[in-house]
Design an enzyme around this catalytic site. Structure first.
Site, short mmCIF file in Angstrom:
data_model
loop_
_atom_site.label_atom_id
_atom_site.label_comp_id
_atom_site.label_asym_id
_atom_site.label_seq_id
_atom_site.Cartn_x
_atom_site.Cartn_y
_atom_site.Cartn_z
N SER A 113 1.02 -1.25 0.03
CA SER A 113 -0.08 0.29 -0.16
C SER A 113 0.72 1.51 -0.10
CB SER A 113 -1.07 -0.09 1.36
OG SER A 113 -2.00 0.96 1.19
N ASP A 144 -9.85 -6.23 -2.98
CA ASP A 144 -9.42 -5.07 -2.24
C ASP A 144 -10.71 -4.07 -2.30
OD1 ASP A 144 -8.11 -2.90 -1.37
OD2 ASP A 144 -6.40 -3.30 -2.17
N HIS A 171 -7.58 -6.02 1.05
CA HIS A 171 -6.33 -5.15 0.81
C HIS A 171 -5.10 -5.88 1.84
CE1 HIS A 171 -4.28 -1.45 0.30
NE2 HIS A 171 -4.02 -1.41 1.60
#
Length: 281
Positions: A108, A233, A261
Site C-alpha cells: 500500500s 480489495d 487489501h
C-alpha cells in the site's frame, strides 16, 4: 529408427531432469526479504508471513517505520519527510554487507518509502515487490501518483480522517477509522486478525503523502519491479491498482484473486509462496 527414438527420449529426459533440478534449487535457495507496512500498520501485520518464510528457510526482516508500530523514535506529528519516515528501512539496508542484496516487499503506502530506498541503495536491492501499492514516478508523490479518486473517496466515506494541528497548513497525520477497517481493509480476513489490527493501528505522518520523489532511471530504474494485485480489495480497488500499474509499468504483474487489501491476513500462504516465486525469477 528405434535407436534414434531412444536417444531422443533420453535427451528429453535429461533436459527435464536438469530443469527440475534448477527449479528445486531456485525455490530452495535462501532469500532475504525486507517487509514494509502500509498506512496505519507496523511490522506486526506481517507476523504470519514472517513465520511462513522462516519455516521455509528464508531470512526475513519486518520493520516499523518511524512513529508506526512500536517505533517511538519520533511522534507522528514530528515526522515531516519520507527520509525521516523511512529511516529504519534505510538504516537496515545500509548495514547490509557489500555483497548482500535483499528483496524489498512493500504494501500500500509503502510504495513511497520503497521507491525512496531504491533510489538510495540500488546496488543492495535485487528486486522490489509492490503489493497493491502506490508506484510513484520521478517528481511524483504518493497522492499525485494515485488514481485521482483514491484519497478523496476514503475521506468522504469516513474511512480515513486527517488530523490537523493549530496553525498548520497541512494535516500532520492520517488515521484509519476503526469502525470501517473490517469493511475496507479486512473484508476477507479472519476475525481474530481484524481484532488484532483494531488494537494496534496507529496514525501515519501525512507529509510523506505529498512529498515529491526524486527517482532516476540509473538508480531506481535499475531495480526489477513486480506488482501484486489484490482482486477483492475494497480500500484500493483493482481498477485503481491498474491505474498505478499503467502509470509506472513493472516487469510483471501477479494477482491474488481471493485477497482483500491485507493478503498477509486473508491469504498468507498464497502470498508467501508468491513472494518466494518472484524472488527466484
Amino acid at each position: 529408427m528405434l535407436l534414434q527414438w531412444s536417444r531422443t527420449v533420453g535427451t528429453l529426459g535429461l533436459m527435464l531432469l536438469l530443469v527440475s533440478i534448477h527449479v528445486e534449487e531456485g525455490e530452495g535457495r535462501q532469500q532475504h526479504f525486507v517487509l514494509v507496512h502500509g498506512l496505519g500498520h507496523g511490522a506486526w501485520c506481517w507476523y504470519k508471513i514472517v513465520t511462513l518464510l522462516e519455516q521455509k528457510g528464508h531470512r526475513v526482516a519486518a520493520l516499523d517505520l518511524t512513529s508506526n508500530g512500536i517505533n517511538r523514535a519520533a511522534s507522528t506529528d514530528q515526522v515531516n519527510s519520507i527520509a525521516h519516515y523511512a529511516e529504519p528501512l534505510l538504516q537496515y539496508i545500509s548495514n547490509l554487507s557489500n555483497d548482500e542484496k535483499v528483496t524489498l516487499v512493500g504494501h500500500s503506502l509503502a510504495g513511497c518509502p520503497l521507491s525512496y530506498a531504491m533510489e538510495m541503495y540500488p546496488t543492495k536491492i535485487s528486486r522490489a515487490i509492490f503489493i497493491a501499492a502506490f508506484t510513484p514516478r520521478n517528481n511524483q508523490s504518493f497522492l499525485s501518483s494515485a488514481h485521482p479518486k483514491t484519497f478523496p473517496r476514503l475521506v468522504e466515506n469516513g474511512v480515513v480522517i486527517l488530523n490537523m494541528k493549530a496553525n498548520s497548513e497541512l494535516p500532520t497525520s492520517a488515521s484509519l477509522v476503526l469502525d470501517h477497517v473490517k469493511s475496507y481493509l479486512y473484508n476477507e480476513s479472519p476475525e481474530e486478525d481484524v481484532n488484532l489490527a483494531r488494537s494496534v493501528i496507529t496514525p501515519t505522518p501525512f507529509p510523506v503523502s505529498v512529498e515529491l520523489l526524486d527517482l532516476s532511471e540509473e538508480r531506481y530504474g535499475s531495480i526489477r519491479r513486480f506488482y501484486v494485485m489484490l482482486m477483492k480489495d475494497r480500500l484500493f480497488p483493482p481498477e485503481y491498482q491498474e491505474y498505478s500499474i499503467e502509470q509506472n509499468p513493472p516487469e510483471q504483474v501477479f494477482k491474488l484473486h481471493a485477497s482483500d487489501h491485507s493478503p498477509f491476513f486473508s491469504q498468507p500462504r498464497q502470498l508467501c509462496n508468491l513472494l518466494i516465486h518472484i524472488a527466484t525469477l
